[in-house]
Design a protein around this motif. Structure first.
Motif, PDB file in Angstrom:
ATOM      1  N   THR A  64       0.836  -1.200   0.000  1.00 48.59           N
ATOM      2  CA  THR A  64       0.000   0.000   0.000  1.00 48.59           C
ATOM      3  C   THR A  64       0.872   1.253   0.000  1.00 48.59           C
ATOM      4  N   VAL A  68       0.936   4.123  -2.940  1.00 58.48           N
ATOM      5  CA  VAL A  68       0.652   5.526  -2.605  1.00 58.48           C
ATOM      6  C   VAL A  68       1.839   6.405  -2.978  1.00 58.48           C
ATOM      7  N   LYS A  92     -10.738   8.305  -3.123  1.00 58.64           N
ATOM      8  CA  LYS A  92      -9.647   7.325  -3.019  1.00 58.64           C
ATOM      9  C   LYS A  92     -10.191   5.899  -3.017  1.00 58.64           C
ATOM     10  N   ILE A  94      -8.387   1.884  -2.755  1.00 61.65           N
ATOM     11  CA  ILE A  94      -7.199   1.044  -2.616  1.00 61.65           C
ATOM     12  C   ILE A  94      -7.660  -0.405  -2.629  1.00 61.65           C
ATOM     13  N   VAL A 107      -3.989   1.770  -6.384  1.00 61.59           N
ATOM     14  CA  VAL A 107      -4.621   2.935  -5.772  1.00 61.59           C
ATOM     15  C   VAL A 107      -5.109   3.868  -6.874  1.00 61.59           C
TER      16      VAL A 107
END
Length: 113
Positions: A64, A68, A92, A94, A107
């Motif tokens: 993650t 990002v 957003k 994810i 993402v």
């Protein structure tokens, strides 16, 4: 140095200093290509989303963070650091999965400043 030459240098320095003072903190100018709207205290793109991916990370948290970071890096390159905070972004999403080669995350978000 003659008086004229010193005045010319002083004016040139003042103009150069003024140009950087007039520009926004850190923008490339490309954000003007997109429509913006106010979202709370932020200004966000209306319908332009950025995407990023990570692959092969040892765990979900790392995957993650890498995705990002990739999103922020590309957004910074394209629009400048004013727009490159994933924390400030809107819409957003994810998604992550654990594959044979490690964790992978995707993402997406609309940049805000």
């Amino acid at each position: 140095m003659t008086l004229f030459r010193m005045d010319f240098v002083a004016v040139a320095v003042a103009l150069c200093s003024g140009v950087t003072g007039l520009a926004r903190a850190d923008e490339t100018g490309l954000a003007d290509l997109h429509e913006w709207k106010k979202v709370g205290k932020l200004i966000c793109f209306v319908d332009h989303t950025h995407y990023a991916t990570s692959t092969g990370a040892p765990d979900k948290k790392t995957a993650t963070a890498e995705a990002v970071a990739s999103w922020q890096s590309f957004t910074d390159l394209e629009y400048g650091s004013d727009w490159a905070s994933f924390n400030k972004a809107t819409a957003k999403r994810i998604s992550c999965q654990n594959l044979a080669r490690g964790w992978s995350c995707d993402v997406q978000a609309r940049p805000c400043r």
